[in-house]
Design a protein around this motif. Sequence first.
Motif, PDB file in Angstrom:
ATOM      1  N   GLY A 111       0.811  -1.210   0.000  1.00 22.35           N
ATOM      2  CA  GLY A 111       0.000   0.000   0.000  1.00 22.35           C
ATOM      3  C   GLY A 111       0.842   1.256   0.000  1.00 22.35           C
ATOM      4  O   GLY A 111       0.579   2.202  -0.752  1.00 22.35           O
ATOM      5  N   THR A 112       1.873   1.275   0.833  1.00 19.49           N
ATOM      6  CA  THR A 112       2.741   2.445   0.902  1.00 19.49           C
ATOM      7  C   THR A 112       3.404   2.704  -0.447  1.00 19.49           C
ATOM      8  O   THR A 112       3.461   3.848  -0.910  1.00 19.49           O
ATOM      9  CB  THR A 112       3.824   2.240   1.983  1.00 19.49           C
ATOM     10  OG1 THR A 112       3.191   1.798   3.180  1.00 19.49           O
ATOM     11  CG2 THR A 112       4.561   3.517   2.261  1.00 19.49           C
ATOM     12  N   ALA A 113       3.891   1.650  -1.061  1.00 22.18           N
ATOM     13  CA  ALA A 113       4.560   1.801  -2.357  1.00 22.18           C
ATOM     14  C   ALA A 113       3.596   2.383  -3.380  1.00 22.18           C
ATOM     15  O   ALA A 113       3.934   3.303  -4.129  1.00 22.18           O
ATOM     16  CB  ALA A 113       5.092   0.450  -2.841  1.00 22.18           C
ATOM     17  N   LYS A 114       2.372   1.872  -3.394  1.00 19.42           N
ATOM     18  CA  LYS A 114       1.393   2.365  -4.372  1.00 19.42           C
ATOM     19  C   LYS A 114       1.124   3.849  -4.163  1.00 19.42           C
ATOM     20  O   LYS A 114       1.127   4.637  -5.110  1.00 19.42           O
ATOM     21  CB  LYS A 114       0.085   1.577  -4.251  1.00 19.42           C
ATOM     22  CG  LYS A 114      -0.849   1.903  -5.397  1.00 19.42           C
ATOM     23  CD  LYS A 114      -2.253   1.415  -5.194  1.00 19.42           C
ATOM     24  CE  LYS A 114      -3.122   2.057  -6.293  1.00 19.42           C
ATOM     25  NZ  LYS A 114      -4.544   1.798  -6.065  1.00 19.42           N
ATOM     26  N   LEU A 115       0.903   4.240  -2.920  1.00 22.25           N
ATOM     27  CA  LEU A 115       0.643   5.649  -2.620  1.00 22.25           C
ATOM     28  C   LEU A 115       1.793   6.549  -3.053  1.00 22.25           C
ATOM     29  O   LEU A 115       1.590   7.618  -3.609  1.00 22.25           O
ATOM     30  CB  LEU A 115       0.413   5.834  -1.119  1.00 22.25           C
ATOM     31  CG  LEU A 115      -0.971   5.495  -0.597  1.00 22.25           C
ATOM     32  CD1 LEU A 115      -0.998   5.679   0.920  1.00 22.25           C
ATOM     33  CD2 LEU A 115      -2.032   6.375  -1.248  1.00 22.25           C
ATOM     34  N   ARG A 116       3.007   6.082  -2.794  1.00 17.07           N
ATOM     35  CA  ARG A 116       4.171   6.903  -3.132  1.00 17.07           C
ATOM     36  C   ARG A 116       4.261   7.147  -4.633  1.00 17.07           C
ATOM     37  O   ARG A 116       4.565   8.260  -5.069  1.00 17.07           O
ATOM     38  CB  ARG A 116       5.439   6.203  -2.661  1.00 17.07           C
ATOM     39  CG  ARG A 116       5.641   6.332  -1.179  1.00 17.07           C
ATOM     40  CD  ARG A 116       6.783   5.475  -0.737  1.00 17.07           C
ATOM     41  NE  ARG A 116       7.090   5.710   0.667  1.00 17.07           N
ATOM     42  CZ  ARG A 116       7.728   4.845   1.431  1.00 17.07           C
ATOM     43  NH1 ARG A 116       8.119   3.680   0.937  1.00 17.07           N
ATOM     44  NH2 ARG A 116       7.981   5.134   2.690  1.00 17.07           N
ATOM     45  N   TYR A 117       4.013   6.110  -5.396  1.00 12.95           N
ATOM     46  CA  TYR A 117       4.086   6.275  -6.849  1.00 12.95           C
ATOM     47  C   TYR A 117       2.920   7.100  -7.381  1.00 12.95           C
ATOM     48  O   TYR A 117       3.011   7.683  -8.456  1.00 12.95           O
ATOM     49  CB  TYR A 117       4.185   4.914  -7.544  1.00 12.95           C
ATOM     50  CG  TYR A 117       5.607   4.400  -7.582  1.00 12.95           C
ATOM     51  CD1 TYR A 117       6.400   4.561  -8.702  1.00 12.95           C
ATOM     52  CD2 TYR A 117       6.164   3.777  -6.459  1.00 12.95           C
ATOM     53  CE1 TYR A 117       7.712   4.121  -8.724  1.00 12.95           C
ATOM     54  CE2 TYR A 117       7.473   3.327  -6.466  1.00 12.95           C
ATOM     55  CZ  TYR A 117       8.249   3.496  -7.605  1.00 12.95           C
ATOM     56  OH  TYR A 117       9.550   3.062  -7.619  1.00 12.95           O
TER      57      TYR A 117
END
Length: 596
Positions: free
Chosen positions: A337-343
Motif C-alpha cells: 500500500g505504501t509503495a502504491k501511494l508513493r508512486y
Amino acid sequence: MNIDLQIRNEVVKAIEALYSIKTDSANVQTQMTRKEFEGDITVVVFPYVKMSKKGPEQTASEIGNYLVEKVEMIDRFNVVKGFLNLVISQDYWFGVFTQINQEEDFGLKNTTEDSELVMVEYSSPNTNKPLHLGHIRNNLLGFSIAEIMKTNGKKVVKTNIVNDRGIHICKSMYAWLQSGKNETPESANKKGDHLVGDYYVQFDKNYKVEVAELLAAGMTKEQAEAEAPSMKGARELLLKWEVHDPEVWKLWRTMNEWVYAGFDVTYKKLGVDFDKIYYESETYTVGRDEVMRGLNEGVFEKQEDGSVWANLEAEGLDRKILLRSDGTSVYMTQDIGTAKLRYQDYSIDQMIYVVGNEQNYHFQVLSILLDKLGYDWGKHLYHFSYGMVELPQGRMKSREGTVVDADDLIEGMIDVARKTSEELGKLDEYSNEEKEEIYRKIALGALKYFILKVDPKKTMMFNPEESIDFNGNTGPFIQYTYARVQSVLRKAAENGISHELLLEGLKADQKELELIKKLYNFPEVVADAANQYSPALIANYCYDLAKEFNQFYHEFSILKEEDVQKRSFRLNLAACTAKVINKGMLMLGIECPERM
RNA sequence: GGUCUUGUAGCUCAACUGGAUAGAGCAGCGGCCUUCUAAGCCGCAGGUUGUGGGUUCGAGCCCCGCCAAGAUCACCA
C-alpha cells in the motif's frame, strides 16, 4: 573531459597505430600511479602483449613513446614490468587547480527540470520505543545517501514510513492503562518516546511473569502465551482499534503524539529530516485493497480458512501470507500500500529503501509482488541493505536491556567532546553558547563518521567504552584539519596577505601536486559513492585528503613562505582542500566548525 | 536442513571492483610544541588475507570443497 578517459582514448589510438588492432577505451585499464613510483596515471599493458607479440616491458615502452610524442599533457614515462607510468605535465595540473579554485560548487552536479527523482525511505520506526543505535546507523545512512544523490544532480524526496499501528503499540497502551495512573511526559518529566518505551518494557515483564505462572499451572507454552492476560488485553485493544473504537483511538493518538514529539527531538539532534512522512495506519488499507484486487485477478490465492497467499514457488521462493484469516493485514500488505501511494504522489524514477539486511527476503518478495500486481516499477526497487550494529556482548536486544539508546549516546558524546575541548583550552574566549555549539558539532562528527566510514553492507562492532575516539581516523580529525585551514585563512586576512593566484613560472613541489591530484579525484569519488550507495567512500576520501593535508601543513609554513607567489599558491591550495573537505563532510551530514 | 551474507595485524576498519612490496587508526615502544591550532607530525614493531584446491601473465577479490560466525525461511513488525 576527465583525464583518465582522455588517456584511455589515446591508448586506443596507440594500439591501433602500433599493432593495427582496434580496441575500445572501456577495455583499457588505468589506475592512479602508486606513490613509490614516479608518475600520475598508470596504464596496465598486460592485456596487449598478445597483440604486440612482444614482452610487457617492450610493449609498454612502445606505447609510452607514442603517447609522449602525440599527447601534449604527457611529459614522460617509465616502465615497471607491465605497468606504464605516465607523468602528466605540471601545467595540466595547474589548469585543474585553477578550475577547482574558481568553481564554488566543484564536484557538484546541478539539478535540472528533467533530473531523475529519487525517493529515499529511511528511519521507519515503530512507535512503541525510543530510537537506538541501530536506528542511528539507518538514519545516518539514509540521510547521507540522500545528500549524495543530490550532489549527483538528482531530485530527492526523503521519506519515512512510521509503523504507528499494530500489536506493539497496543502493548504499551495496555501497560499504561493497567498501571499508568494517567502518567504523561510532563508529569513524569520524561521524553514521550522514552515514557511509552518504558511501558512497553513493563508489558513484557508482566507478560513473562504471567506466562511463567500459567506454565506452572500446567499449560503448554503456546497456550500460556495466548492465554496470558496481558496478551489477551493487548489483542483486544488491537481489535478495538481496527473497528475505530473512539476510546482506544483517543489513547492511541495521544500516545503516538508523545512518541512523535520525542522522535522529533532525536531527529533534530541527529540532524536528519524528511520531506514526506507516511503512516502505516493510513496505508495499510490501500495495501489490503491491492491484495484483494490481486486475488480477484487470480494473482493470489485464498485458503479455506480465508487467508490470502502469494505462491512464489515458481520464482524459487516460498509461499507468503498477505492477509490473515480474519482479514487483517500483515507487514507485507502495508508495504504494498505504501509503495502504491508513493508512486501516486510522486513521479519516482528510483525508489531506495534503507532497511537492515535482516529484511533482504522481505524486499525480494515485495519486488516480485508489486510486479505481479502489474506495477512495472516493482522490479526496480532498490533495497539499500545495511548490516547490524553489534555490541561486545553480541546483538542488541531491547527486551534484555542491551540497547544503546540514541539520546543517551548523543549526550554522552557531547560530554566527552566538552571535556576534551576544555582540557585543550583553545576556545576560552568564546561564549558558552558558541562553545556548546562547537562541542555538539564535534560530538556528532565523531559519531557520524564512526558509523559512516564502515562499508554499509557489513556488520559493524560498537564498543561504547572504546569505539568513539577523537584522534586518528575520526570525524574530529577531519574537522580539525578544516579548522586549521580556517585559522590560516584568518591570519592571512589579518595580515593583508594576497590570495591572488599567479601560476606562471611557478614550480610545484611533490606534496603540492599530490594534493591537487587528490582534489581532482573528488567528483569521481562522489559519483562512485552514488553508484555504489556508499557514504563510506566519501568518508574514507575525506580522511585521506585530511591526512595528506596535515603532512603538507607540517612540512610547509604557509604564512612564513617568503616567495609571494608560492605563498599565495599554498594559501589557495589550503582553501581548496578545506572547501572539498567541507563538501564531503556535509554529504555525511557532518558540519565542520571554524575553530575547535 | 534450504537460501543469503561475512571471515584481512591484538582490536576497529581500508584496499579505487582481477594489478605492482595488502594499507590506516587504536592499543604498545621511541622522537618532535620559542615557529600558521600537538584533536597534529615522524619513526619502530605488528600479516601464510579462516582453510584446501582451481582458473591466468597476475587472486584478499572470481569458481569448487571444507571450517567458523551471523541473518532469514511466521496468520510478528
